[in-house]
Design a protein around this motif. Structure first.
Motif, PDB file in Angstrom:
ATOM      1  N   ASN A 229       0.810  -1.212   0.000  1.00 48.45           N
ATOM      2  CA  ASN A 229       0.000   0.000   0.000  1.00 48.45           C
ATOM      3  C   ASN A 229       0.848   1.269   0.000  1.00 48.45           C
ATOM      4  OD1 ASN A 229      -3.044  -0.701   0.442  1.00 48.45           O
ATOM      5  ND2 ASN A 229      -1.894  -2.113   1.738  1.00 48.45           N
ATOM      6  N   GLU A 230       2.084   1.126   0.476  1.00 47.63           N
ATOM      7  CA  GLU A 230       2.959   2.295   0.539  1.00 47.63           C
ATOM      8  C   GLU A 230       3.265   2.778  -0.856  1.00 47.63           C
ATOM      9  OE1 GLU A 230       4.245   3.914   3.149  1.00 47.63           O
ATOM     10  OE2 GLU A 230       6.361   4.324   2.873  1.00 47.63           O
ATOM     11  N   SER A 231       2.997   4.031  -1.132  1.00 51.91           N
ATOM     12  CA  SER A 231       3.261   4.516  -2.487  1.00 51.91           C
ATOM     13  C   SER A 231       4.739   4.820  -2.632  1.00 51.91           C
ATOM     14  CB  SER A 231       2.422   5.764  -2.779  1.00 51.91           C
ATOM     15  OG  SER A 231       2.354   6.573  -1.624  1.00 51.91           O
ATOM     16  N   GLY A 232       5.394   4.014  -3.465  1.00 51.71           N
ATOM     17  CA  GLY A 232       6.809   4.215  -3.750  1.00 51.71           C
ATOM     18  C   GLY A 232       6.945   4.879  -5.097  1.00 51.71           C
ATOM     19  N   GLY A 233       8.162   5.006  -5.564  1.00 44.48           N
ATOM     20  CA  GLY A 233       8.405   5.643  -6.855  1.00 44.48           C
ATOM     21  C   GLY A 233       7.806   4.866  -8.004  1.00 44.48           C
ATOM     22  N   ASP A 234       7.860   3.536  -7.905  1.00 45.29           N
ATOM     23  CA  ASP A 234       7.420   2.739  -9.063  1.00 45.29           C
ATOM     24  C   ASP A 234       5.925   2.428  -9.043  1.00 45.29           C
ATOM     25  OD1 ASP A 234       8.876  -0.336  -7.665  1.00 45.29           O
ATOM     26  OD2 ASP A 234       7.377   1.070  -6.919  1.00 45.29           O
ATOM     27  N   ASP A 235       5.248   2.855  -8.006  1.00 44.37           N
ATOM     28  CA  ASP A 235       3.800   2.651  -7.918  1.00 44.37           C
ATOM     29  C   ASP A 235       3.373   1.203  -8.063  1.00 44.37           C
ATOM     30  OD1 ASP A 235       2.811   5.831  -9.052  1.00 44.37           O
ATOM     31  OD2 ASP A 235       1.972   4.744  -7.350  1.00 44.37           O
ATOM     32  N   GLU A 236       4.281   0.289  -7.801  1.00 49.46           N
ATOM     33  CA  GLU A 236       3.918  -1.107  -8.003  1.00 49.46           C
ATOM     34  C   GLU A 236       3.297  -1.705  -6.763  1.00 49.46           C
ATOM     35  OE1 GLU A 236       6.825  -3.737 -10.757  1.00 49.46           O
ATOM     36  OE2 GLU A 236       5.965  -4.606  -8.940  1.00 49.46           O
ATOM     37  N   ARG A 237       2.236  -2.474  -6.979  1.00 49.20           N
ATOM     38  CA  ARG A 237       1.545  -3.107  -5.857  1.00 49.20           C
ATOM     39  C   ARG A 237       2.250  -4.378  -5.415  1.00 49.20           C
ATOM     40  NH1 ARG A 237      -1.597   0.264  -3.339  1.00 49.20           N
ATOM     41  NH2 ARG A 237      -2.370   1.774  -4.842  1.00 49.20           N
ATOM     42  N   ARG A 238       3.015  -4.950  -6.284  1.00 48.40           N
ATOM     43  CA  ARG A 238       3.725  -6.208  -6.011  1.00 48.40           C
ATOM     44  C   ARG A 238       2.812  -7.246  -5.370  1.00 48.40           C
ATOM     45  NH1 ARG A 238       7.899  -5.845  -2.380  1.00 48.40           N
ATOM     46  NH2 ARG A 238       7.259  -3.793  -1.630  1.00 48.40           N
ATOM     47  N   ALA A 239       1.686  -7.491  -6.006  1.00 48.22           N
ATOM     48  CA  ALA A 239       0.735  -8.477  -5.491  1.00 48.22           C
ATOM     49  C   ALA A 239       1.339  -9.871  -5.589  1.00 48.22           C
ATOM     50  CB  ALA A 239      -0.559  -8.418  -6.286  1.00 48.22           C
ATOM     51  N   GLN A 240       1.230 -10.629  -4.502  1.00 44.44           N
ATOM     52  CA  GLN A 240       1.853 -11.956  -4.412  1.00 44.44           C
ATOM     53  C   GLN A 240       0.875 -13.007  -3.938  1.00 44.44           C
ATOM     54  OE1 GLN A 240       4.914 -14.092  -3.712  1.00 44.44           O
ATOM     55  NE2 GLN A 240       5.252 -13.140  -5.696  1.00 44.44           N
ATOM     56  N   VAL A 241       0.994 -14.195  -4.538  1.00 40.13           N
ATOM     57  CA  VAL A 241       0.238 -15.348  -4.042  1.00 40.13           C
ATOM     58  C   VAL A 241       1.252 -16.318  -3.451  1.00 40.13           C
ATOM     59  CG1 VAL A 241      -0.940 -17.451  -4.815  1.00 40.13           C
ATOM     60  CG2 VAL A 241      -1.743 -15.226  -5.599  1.00 40.13           C
ATOM     61  N   LYS A 242       0.999 -16.800  -2.247  1.00 42.64           N
ATOM     62  CA  LYS A 242       1.852 -17.836  -1.671  1.00 42.64           C
ATOM     63  C   LYS A 242       0.969 -18.916  -1.073  1.00 42.64           C
ATOM     64  CE  LYS A 242       6.134 -16.006  -1.824  1.00 42.64           C
ATOM     65  NZ  LYS A 242       7.210 -16.506  -2.665  1.00 42.64           N
ATOM     66  N   LEU A 243       1.386 -20.160  -1.210  1.00 38.41           N
ATOM     67  CA  LEU A 243       0.697 -21.248  -0.520  1.00 38.41           C
ATOM     68  C   LEU A 243       1.361 -21.411   0.839  1.00 38.41           C
ATOM     69  CD1 LEU A 243      -0.757 -22.175  -3.145  1.00 38.41           C
ATOM     70  CD2 LEU A 243      -0.264 -24.489  -2.410  1.00 38.41           C
ATOM     71  N   VAL A 244       0.549 -21.572   1.895  1.00 38.04           N
ATOM     72  CA  VAL A 244       1.101 -21.725   3.241  1.00 38.04           C
ATOM     73  C   VAL A 244       0.352 -22.786   4.034  1.00 38.04           C
ATOM     74  CG1 VAL A 244       1.945 -19.340   3.392  1.00 38.04           C
ATOM     75  CG2 VAL A 244      -0.385 -19.883   4.149  1.00 38.04           C
ATOM     76  N   ASP A 245       0.978 -23.230   5.130  1.00 39.70           N
ATOM     77  CA  ASP A 245       0.361 -24.174   6.082  1.00 39.70           C
ATOM     78  C   ASP A 245       0.269 -25.591   5.562  1.00 39.70           C
ATOM     79  OD1 ASP A 245      -1.937 -21.694   7.377  1.00 39.70           O
ATOM     80  OD2 ASP A 245       0.106 -22.228   7.958  1.00 39.70           O
ATOM     81  N   PHE A 246       1.367 -26.339   5.775  1.00 33.80           N
ATOM     82  CA  PHE A 246       1.428 -27.678   5.192  1.00 33.80           C
ATOM     83  C   PHE A 246       1.407 -28.791   6.235  1.00 33.80           C
ATOM     84  CE2 PHE A 246       1.846 -25.683   1.244  1.00 33.80           C
ATOM     85  CZ  PHE A 246       2.723 -24.614   1.382  1.00 33.80           C
ATOM     86  N   ALA A 247       0.742 -28.549   7.363  1.00 31.27           N
ATOM     87  CA  ALA A 247       0.703 -29.546   8.439  1.00 31.27           C
ATOM     88  C   ALA A 247      -0.091 -30.798   8.075  1.00 31.27           C
ATOM     89  CB  ALA A 247       0.127 -28.922   9.708  1.00 31.27           C
ATOM     90  N   HIS A 248      -0.960 -30.685   7.065  1.00 28.95           N
ATOM     91  CA  HIS A 248      -1.821 -31.832   6.733  1.00 28.95           C
ATOM     92  C   HIS A 248      -1.620 -32.322   5.305  1.00 28.95           C
ATOM     93  CE1 HIS A 248      -4.064 -31.270  10.491  1.00 28.95           C
ATOM     94  NE2 HIS A 248      -3.971 -29.972  10.246  1.00 28.95           N
ATOM     95  N   VAL A 249      -0.473 -31.990   4.719  1.00 27.86           N
ATOM     96  CA  VAL A 249      -0.202 -32.416   3.353  1.00 27.86           C
ATOM     97  C   VAL A 249       0.104 -33.912   3.324  1.00 27.86           C
ATOM     98  CG1 VAL A 249       1.351 -32.190   1.385  1.00 27.86           C
ATOM     99  CG2 VAL A 249       0.642 -30.166   2.647  1.00 27.86           C
TER     100      VAL A 249
END
Lengths: 286, 283
Positions: A229-249
């Protein structure tokens, strides 16, 4: 020097002397290995995944980097405990909006104890897991109008029905999330969900892998969505998807993870719908 | 109108002990008795909705039986029957398989009792583990020149490996009742493969399911049919059809993720067989 993470939205929280994860200032996340088999199972998954040559590189990027297990002073003062050392996926962000979405129309899986099965199915029915194939587990959104974070209570989040889940996904990309009376403006929908590097694109890449991968069944795993959300020079949102929580894999044993796949497709459809309606809204000059 | 019991019914209700079962006529129509307790009503409601739903693309409509309304039929105590296209009327010696799609056959709107009954059956079969289960099949043996059907009880107890064997047997020509000989998968490419084969059709359906939010096809089956008569000269004319809509509910803006997940899993099983057959012919 380890401290409690600021942007944890779901799972155990190391607060008020409770046992929970910690972070350092080197971009690492320390997750305590719980007494029962779950911690062991999660470590086992990371070990397997890290060395699995059949996982394509572009998919590996959707998983936190694993740095092994380390003895660390536990957050509840109980002394040194083994901790999973992982990449802190939000460490590169200044003001991240974060959402944890548990994927799959069931969180239980074959051969679990009757007690665990009953606990899971009750929660799955009470939330949107059964109806939508996913449920929102937690979220923390930066509101640009008040310059502060909106973080609904866990009980509120778990009570979401279909409309609540849809509204949360709209609020996630809005600048006016704290205003309960206003319709979410979806101001950042195209930047966060859309675009050549947006959330939707990443989810579609994951989906393509899930159509054929039979290596793992990601029971009870979450998709974590993060953006800046911080507006930097490049205005990039850098949206990321990560998979998490593998206790039951568990091992896939030659069968695709149809439970995760179905839920992921349903989640993708929700994101697509929001993107489409926000595109139409902007075209109409709203 | 001359009605008789259908020859190649592989799953679902059959005419038994005075209870009405499905019937077929000699004009290519299939008469299905309306089941009690609202299921028949739901099925009729689905067919009525589906027939007039202009948003269903034509290339998807072909995967559904044509609906001809309802009719009271003589000799069944005037019971109302759903009149459908007889999917087998254009086949001379059809092999047929019924695959129930989805990792759960229950749904939120069902009664507690029904949910429990389904959960048990889903856990015992490959429904939970694989996202689908084989409800029944009948295959033509080209050596014995007769149809073979596995024992129902045996079929209900199969696990993932058993599913793979069944899917191979379904496209084999060799003696199927002899368990010592391996299924030859002789017709795998003609039935599962090709530009009009089962795999291509399933992939078309999958694309529709990734977006359609009209219906949730709870407990529905995919029927796979192909022709054995002159299969080497005329091809298999393999067809995929969706059947059994007694538990269909409105999608309400949500995709049928349960069916889609199971369908994708089934597609992988079919694809694996096709690939292993291709690999062995190359060797």
């Amino acid at each position: 020097m380890l401290k409690v993470p600021e942007h944890q939205v779901a799972g155990h929280i190391a607060k008020d002397g409770k046992l929970g994860p910690l972070i350092d200032d080197q971009g690492r996340f320390y997750k305590p290995l719980q007494g029962d088999a779950r911690g062991e199972n999660e470590a086992k998954f990371y070990e397997s995944f890290t060395s699995n040559k059949n996982v394509p590189d572009h998919i590996r990027g959707y998983f936190p980097v694993y740095h092994g297990v380390q003895q660390v002073e536990a957050s509840d003062g109980s002394g040194e405990l083994p901790h999973l050392v992982l990449e802190d996926v939000v460490s590169g962000y200044v003001k991240p909006s974060v959402m944890d979405v548990k994927i799959g129309s069931r969180t239980w899986y074959p051969d679990v104890s009757e007690e665990y099965f009953n606990k899971c199915i009750k929660k799955d029915m009470a939330t949107t897991t059964v109806s939508l194939g996913f449920r929102v587990s937690g979220l923390k959104i930066f509101d640009h109008q008040v310059s502060g974070f909106w973080r609904p209570d866990k009980r509120v989040v778990l009570a979401y029905k279909v409309d609540g889940a849809r509204m949360a996904l709209r609020k996630f990309v809005s600048s006016n999330s704290l205003d309960d009376d206003a319709v979410p403006d979806c101001a950042f929908a195209s930047e966060v969900y859309g675009g050549s590097n947006g959330i939707l694109k990443q989810l579609l890449e994951l989906k393509a892998w899930f159509e054929t991968q039979t290596l793992y069944h990601f029971n009870s795993c979450s998709v974590l969505m993060v953006y800046e959300n911080e507006s930097g020079g490049d205005d990039e949102r850098r949206a990321q998807v990560k998979l998490v929580d593998f206790a039951h894999v568990l091992d896939g044993n030659g069968v695709i993870d149809h439970n995760f796949f179905g839920g992921l497709c349903s989640f993708i459809k929700f994101i697509q719908d929001i993107l489409e309606s926000s595109d139409n809204g902007h075209e109409n000059g709203h | 109108m001359h009605l008789k019991a259908p020859e190649h019914q592989v799953a679902g209700h059959i005419a038994k002990d005075g209870k009405p079962g499905p019937l077929v006529d000699d004009k290519g129509r299939f008469f299905k008795p309306l089941q009690g307790d609202s299921r028949g009503e739901i099925e009729v409601k689905f067919y009525e909705s589906f027939s007039s739903n202009t948003e269903v693309p034509d290339h998807i409509r072909r995967y559904f039986p044509v609906y001809h309304g309802t009719q009271a039929v003589e000799g069944s105590d005037g019971a109302t029957m759903i009149v459908l296209e007889n999917l087998l009327s254009k086949y001379s010696k059809p092999s047929v398989m019924d695959v129930k799609m989805g990792s759960r056959t229950w749904y939120p709107e069902a009664s507690e009792e029904y949910i429990q009954k389904c959960l048990r059956k889903d856990a015992r079969s490959t429904t939970v583990s694989s996202g689908f289960r084989i409800s029944g099949f009948e295959v033509f043996d080209h050596r014995e020149l007769s149809f073979w059907k596995p024992d129902r009880k045996l079929l209900n107890g199969i696990k993932v490996d058993g599913v793979r064997v069944a899917l191979r047997k379904f496209v084999s020509s060799n003696t199927l009742s002899d368990t010592s000989s391996k299924p030859d998968s002789a017709f795998a490419s003609s039935v599962y493969g090709g530009s009009n084969g089962i795999l291509t059709q399933l992939l078309e359906l999958k694309t529709w399911f990734e977006n359609q939010t009209f219906y949730h096809f709870n407990s529905c089956s995919i029927l796979i049919i192909y022709e054995n008569e002159a299969i080497n000269d005329n091809g298999a004319r393999a067809q995929v059809k969706l059947v059994d809509f007694a538990h269909v509910h409105d999608g309400n803006g949500v995709i049928d993720h349960n069916f889609l997940g199971g369908l994708c899993s089934f597609i992988n099983f079919v694809r694996d067989i096709l690939q292993s057959v291709d690999e062995s012919t190359e060797n």
